[in-house]
Design an enzyme around this catalytic site. Structure first.
Site, mmCIF file in Angstrom:
data_model
loop_
_atom_site.group_PDB
_atom_site.id
_atom_site.type_symbol
_atom_site.label_atom_id
_atom_site.label_comp_id
_atom_site.label_asym_id
_atom_site.label_seq_id
_atom_site.Cartn_x
_atom_site.Cartn_y
_atom_site.Cartn_z
ATOM 1 N N GLU A 44 0.887 -1.171 0.000
ATOM 2 C CA GLU A 44 0.000 0.000 0.000
ATOM 3 C C GLU A 44 0.917 1.212 0.000
ATOM 4 O O GLU A 44 1.486 1.568 1.033
ATOM 5 C CB GLU A 44 -0.867 0.020 1.266
ATOM 6 C CG GLU A 44 -1.806 -1.162 1.430
ATOM 7 C CD GLU A 44 -3.000 -1.111 0.495
ATOM 8 O OE1 GLU A 44 -3.114 -0.182 -0.327
ATOM 9 O OE2 GLU A 44 -3.824 -2.036 0.577
ATOM 10 N N CYS B 30 -2.454 8.959 2.479
ATOM 11 C CA CYS B 30 -2.253 8.434 1.117
ATOM 12 C C CYS B 30 -3.486 8.675 0.269
ATOM 13 O O CYS B 30 -3.383 8.952 -0.915
ATOM 14 C CB CYS B 30 -1.926 6.945 1.190
ATOM 15 S SG CYS B 30 -3.122 6.013 2.141
HETATM 16 P P1 NAP Z 1 8.339 5.279 4.543
HETATM 17 O O1 NAP Z 1 9.479 6.156 4.763
HETATM 18 O O2 NAP Z 1 8.319 4.433 3.340
HETATM 19 O O3 NAP Z 1 8.201 4.363 5.856
HETATM 20 C C1 NAP Z 1 7.232 3.369 5.969
HETATM 21 C C2 NAP Z 1 7.829 2.197 6.717
HETATM 22 O O4 NAP Z 1 8.810 1.589 5.890
HETATM 23 C C3 NAP Z 1 8.555 2.597 8.000
HETATM 24 O O5 NAP Z 1 8.370 1.583 8.947
HETATM 25 C C4 NAP Z 1 9.998 2.674 7.554
HETATM 26 O O6 NAP Z 1 10.907 2.483 8.621
HETATM 27 C C5 NAP Z 1 10.055 1.532 6.581
HETATM 28 N N1 NAP Z 1 11.103 1.630 5.564
HETATM 29 C C6 NAP Z 1 11.564 2.751 4.965
HETATM 30 N N2 NAP Z 1 12.494 2.427 4.053
HETATM 31 C C7 NAP Z 1 12.609 1.070 4.077
HETATM 32 C C8 NAP Z 1 13.423 0.138 3.363
HETATM 33 N N3 NAP Z 1 14.267 0.513 2.422
HETATM 34 N N4 NAP Z 1 13.288 -1.176 3.660
HETATM 35 C C9 NAP Z 1 12.409 -1.583 4.600
HETATM 36 N N5 NAP Z 1 11.643 -0.747 5.308
HETATM 37 C C10 NAP Z 1 11.723 0.571 5.041
HETATM 38 O O7 NAP Z 1 6.970 6.057 4.472
HETATM 39 P P2 NAP Z 1 6.411 7.104 5.510
HETATM 40 O O8 NAP Z 1 7.123 8.375 5.259
HETATM 41 O O9 NAP Z 1 6.421 6.569 6.887
HETATM 42 O O10 NAP Z 1 4.883 7.179 5.060
HETATM 43 C C11 NAP Z 1 4.467 7.996 4.049
HETATM 44 C C12 NAP Z 1 4.172 7.236 2.775
HETATM 45 O O11 NAP Z 1 3.292 6.152 3.028
HETATM 46 C C13 NAP Z 1 3.450 8.096 1.779
HETATM 47 O O12 NAP Z 1 3.957 7.895 0.483
HETATM 48 C C14 NAP Z 1 2.015 7.625 1.881
HETATM 49 O O13 NAP Z 1 1.221 7.912 0.753
HETATM 50 C C15 NAP Z 1 2.209 6.188 2.105
HETATM 51 N N6 NAP Z 1 1.001 5.578 2.683
HETATM 52 C C16 NAP Z 1 0.258 4.737 1.933
HETATM 53 C C17 NAP Z 1 -0.905 4.187 2.447
HETATM 54 C C18 NAP Z 1 -1.761 3.244 1.639
HETATM 55 O O14 NAP Z 1 -2.620 2.613 2.226
HETATM 56 N N7 NAP Z 1 -1.565 3.133 0.348
HETATM 57 C C19 NAP Z 1 -1.305 4.504 3.737
HETATM 58 C C20 NAP Z 1 -0.525 5.380 4.480
HETATM 59 C C21 NAP Z 1 0.643 5.903 3.929
HETATM 60 P P3 NAP Z 1 11.679 3.739 9.294
HETATM 61 O O15 NAP Z 1 10.659 4.606 9.893
HETATM 62 O O16 NAP Z 1 12.562 3.076 10.288
HETATM 63 O O17 NAP Z 1 12.439 4.403 8.167
#
Ligand code: NAP
Length: 464
Positions: free
Chosen positions: A234, A268
């Site tokens: 997602e 999102c």
């Molecule tokens: P993020 O930086 O991608 O982090 C999400 C999760 O992934 C965190 O637990 C993060 O850990 C982990 N992570 C980051 N890089 C990783 C990697 N290379 N390998 C494994 N794990 C990794 O995203 P965010 O800034 O928290 O959230 C915002 C994004 O989420 C936006 O793009 C939003 O649209 C999207 N989102 C989508 C939905 C949906 O249902 N489609 C819902 C909510 C949010 P750390 O915190 O330790 O870096």
């Protein structure tokens, strides 16, 4: 990224946490495997009793856990309470319905007669320990919408939550334990993103779900692909919001404000690109900008605040860069476009912003604006509106305002998104599947589709 609670309203670090050592991770993986052996054999009635108990406890905890969420990621405390209440509802929804959703299916005997089966059926069996990599923006809801169906299906969960919401992450583990789940059924792994690969490659972990950004999704999916493990992704979104000539412009503009700034603009499924027919463009845009300007920005703990801070300093500077790039290239600022007065150097606030005159050369046209910033486009026809809506690498949801049945049918047929919401804003509900296409990810959460994602769909064929 350090694992810490840093208050986005002040920038103050409130608590830091040590990441788990590899020995501690090993213990938890072993516990997950052991718990799964028992949990997969429990009845739906036993699983439902546990999940109802967890829902009741969460309901009692709403005021407290809402404050924790607000402290950790800055959402308004009113929206944090609403998020927790929604989790309670989803837990009860799955507790009451999982058995029906996963009941054996019996294909029509006539359709399978030439398979040689005297009897055939489809059985939904659990898979095992599932890793959930989750974001901070809905720190309870994103986890619960995975955990409730996963636990009801007989799987067990390992949560790697975002590093800025450790207290919410620990609360979740404690919640399931207090409800009576055996140790190992739902565990929080306090680890950084660099430690995810090793956990995912561990043979005891059978699948993963990730909600987050595109780079994180790509990384987890490629490791899982290498290991041939199932994933659900997602990811981001830049949902279009079409306002067509027959729309109720007043309602469309009012809802547009909520759709854009919910969760301080960090959702999102927030509407991000407002695509407005020229016949209603001036009326809509004027009302929309007025509504955005009138929002109260401030302390997220204050119940009268509409928009709190962004979750991190980085998040705010990323957003400001997108706005500045658009303005440098000729976009018009109808409101906002900067830090709000009084918050220039306190917390990570950004004023609700509306940009007009955006074109495809600007970064904000292609990238996700993760904060309270809207772009408004003028179009001359439905064809142009649909084409512009689809001119995005994302495909999460979409919104259409019209009273014309032909417009609705056309949008349902042609909008490239996992949802089409008509005369309202996109919202998730336990009974409706949720997810996207294109770079917004794949797979579905919620409803029957969501609980079946992490099941072994087993064909049982019997000859006499
Ligand atoms: P993020 O930086 O991608 O982090 C999400 C999760 O992934 C965190 O637990 C993060 O850990 C982990 N992570 C980051 N890089 C990783 C990697 N290379 N390998 C494994 N794990 C990794 O995203 P965010 O800034 O928290 O959230 C915002 C994004 O989420 C936006 O793009 C939003 O649209 C999207 N989102 C989508 C939905 C949906 O249902 N489609 C819902 C909510 C949010 P750390 O915190 O330790 O870096």
């Amino acid at each position: 990224m350090a694992i810490a609670t840093v208050n986005p309203a002040t920038g103050e670090t409130l608590r830091t946490f040590e990441a788990l050592t590899s020995e501690e991770i090993e213990k938890r993986l072993a516990r997950a495997e052991e718990a799964y052996r028992e949990h997969r054999l429990t009845s739906f009635a036993d699983r439902a009793r546990l999940l109802h108990r967890a829902a009741d406890l969460l309901e009692e905890d709403i005021p407290e856990i809402a404050r924790t969420m607000t402290l950790e990621m800055g959402k308004t405390v009113a929206s944090a309470r609403a998020e927790a209440a929604k989790c309670v509802k989803a837990m009860r929804w799955y507790a009451d319905r999982a058995e029906g959703l996963l009941a054996d299916e019996h294909p029509d005997q006539a359709d399978v007669a030439d398979s040689g089966a005297a009897r055939a059926r489809v059985v939904y069996r659990p898979l095992g320990p599932v890793l959930a990599v989750m974001p901070w923006n809905f720190p309870l809801w994103q986890v619960i919408r995975f955990a409730a169906p996963a636990l009801m299906a007989g799987n067990v969960g390992l949560l790697k939550h975002a590093s800025n919401v450790p207290q919410t992450a620990l609360y979740l583990e404690a919640l399931f334990r207090r409800a009576g789940y055996p140790e190992g059924c739902f565990q929080t792994l306090l680890i950084g993103s660099g430690a995810v690969e090793a956990v995912l490659r561990d043979p005891r972990v059978v699948a993963a779900t990730l909600t987050g950004s595109e780079p994180a999704g790509r990384s987890v999916a490629s490791v899982a692909g290498d290991e041939i493990k199932k994933t659900v992704l997602e990811l981001g979104g830049s949902d279009p919001y079409l306002v067509l000539p027959s729309a109720d412009v007043e309602r469309a503009a009012k809802t547009a404000v909520t759709a854009r700034v919910q969760n301080n603009g960090q959702s999102c499924i927030a509407a991000k690109r407002f695509i407005v027919h020229t016949e209603v463009y001036d009326a809509f845009t004027q009302r929309f900008a007025e509504g955005m300007r009138a929002l109260r920005v401030g302390d997220p703990m204050d119940d009268t605040t509409d928009v709190g801070p962004l979750s991190s300093e980085q998040g705010r500077s990323d957003l400001a860069e997108l706005v500045d790039d658009a303005v440098d290239q000729g976009a018009a600022v109808l409101c906002g476009g900067r830090r709000p007065d009084g918050y220039e150097d306190r917390g990570w606030f950004y004023a609700p912003t509306v940009l007009a005159g955006v074109d495809s050369s600007m970064r904000i046209h292609r990238e996700e604006a993760f904060g309270p910033v809207a772009t408004v486009y003028r179009v001359g026809s439905l064809d142009e509106a649909v084409e512009l809506a689809n001119d995005s690498s994302f495909g999460l949801s979409s919104n259409v305002w019209t009273r014309d049945r032909h417009d609705i049918d056309r949008c349902v047929r042609d909008l490239q998104a996992g949802g089409v919401f008509v005369n309202g804003m996109t919202a998730s509900h336990p009974g409706l599947p949720f997810g996207g296409i294109k770079r917004s990810g794949y797979g579905r959460e919620l409803a029957a589709e969501g609980i079946r994602e992490f099941c072994n769909v087993t064909t049982v064929w019997e000859a006499d």
